[in-house]
Enzyme design. Structure first.
Site, mmCIF file in Angstrom:
data_model
loop_
_atom_site.group_PDB
_atom_site.id
_atom_site.type_symbol
_atom_site.label_atom_id
_atom_site.label_comp_id
_atom_site.label_asym_id
_atom_site.label_seq_id
_atom_site.Cartn_x
_atom_site.Cartn_y
_atom_site.Cartn_z
ATOM 1 N N TYR A 44 0.834 -1.198 0.000
ATOM 2 C CA TYR A 44 0.000 0.000 0.000
ATOM 3 C C TYR A 44 0.874 1.255 0.000
ATOM 4 C CZ TYR A 44 -3.536 3.376 1.535
ATOM 5 O OH TYR A 44 -4.358 4.463 1.637
ATOM 6 N N LYS A 93 1.311 4.206 -2.922
ATOM 7 C CA LYS A 93 1.005 5.604 -2.611
ATOM 8 C C LYS A 93 2.234 6.494 -2.803
ATOM 9 C CE LYS A 93 -3.328 5.043 -1.663
ATOM 10 N NZ LYS A 93 -4.372 5.750 -2.398
ATOM 11 N N SER A 127 -12.158 3.837 9.324
ATOM 12 C CA SER A 127 -12.882 3.266 8.192
ATOM 13 C C SER A 127 -13.660 2.008 8.558
ATOM 14 C CB SER A 127 -11.901 2.953 7.058
ATOM 15 O OG SER A 127 -10.973 1.989 7.480
#
Length: 154
Positions: A103, A107, A138
């Site tokens: 991830y 990014k 989230s």
């Protein structure tokens, strides 16, 4: 002039269809004034436990998808000498944390691309912005009271 909204679906991980969807959008609406790249996919796990296939899917969603869509829309903005491109990224595009290597790498790559794009588009009066929110909540159910560690990792 009033436009009736048309639903156009796009799977940002399906790189092969992004250009066709962009063409459909441009033929339907004529132009894109603001492009907001907000799609994202994340995975949590130790580097050795994440497959290379999953690494590639993360890169498709978080890097190749947004740049492919941007490149498909960009010529229209350049010809009109106006537009705004926004990348909703992540603070992990600037720092890495354990168990988020794929991830964070995707990014980081996106930030690098859009930083370069910003400099290149200045002469065309096209604004390129990168928004890097910090960690966000989230999950749908909050962690148990006092369980701060669970809230960080969610």
């Amino acid at each position: 002039q009033t436009y009736a909204p048309k639903l156009i679906l796009l799977d940002i991980t399906d790189i092969s269809c992004i250009r066709d969807v962009a063409k459909e959008i441009l033929s339907c609406y004529g132009c894109v004034d603001i492009l907001i790249n907000n799609a994202s996919m994340k995975v949590k796990g130790a580097v050795q436990s994440i497959s290379l296939e999953l690494d590639k899917r993360i890169m498709d969603a978080n890097y190749f998808g947004p740049i492919t869509l941007t490149k498909a829309i960009l010529p229209n903005m350049i010809s009109r000498r106006t537009g705004q491109i926004v990348l909703i990224n992540s603070i992990q595009g600037k720092i890495g944390i354990p168990f988020r290597a794929a991830y964070a790498a995707s990014k980081h790559a996106a930030v690098g691309f859009f930083d370069c794009l910003r400099a290149e588009m200045e002469e065309f009066d096209i604004s390129v912005s990168t928004v890097s929110p910090t960690f966000i909540c989230s999950y749908h159910r909050p962690p148990a009271p006092g369980n701060w560690e669970a809230s960080i990792w969610k």
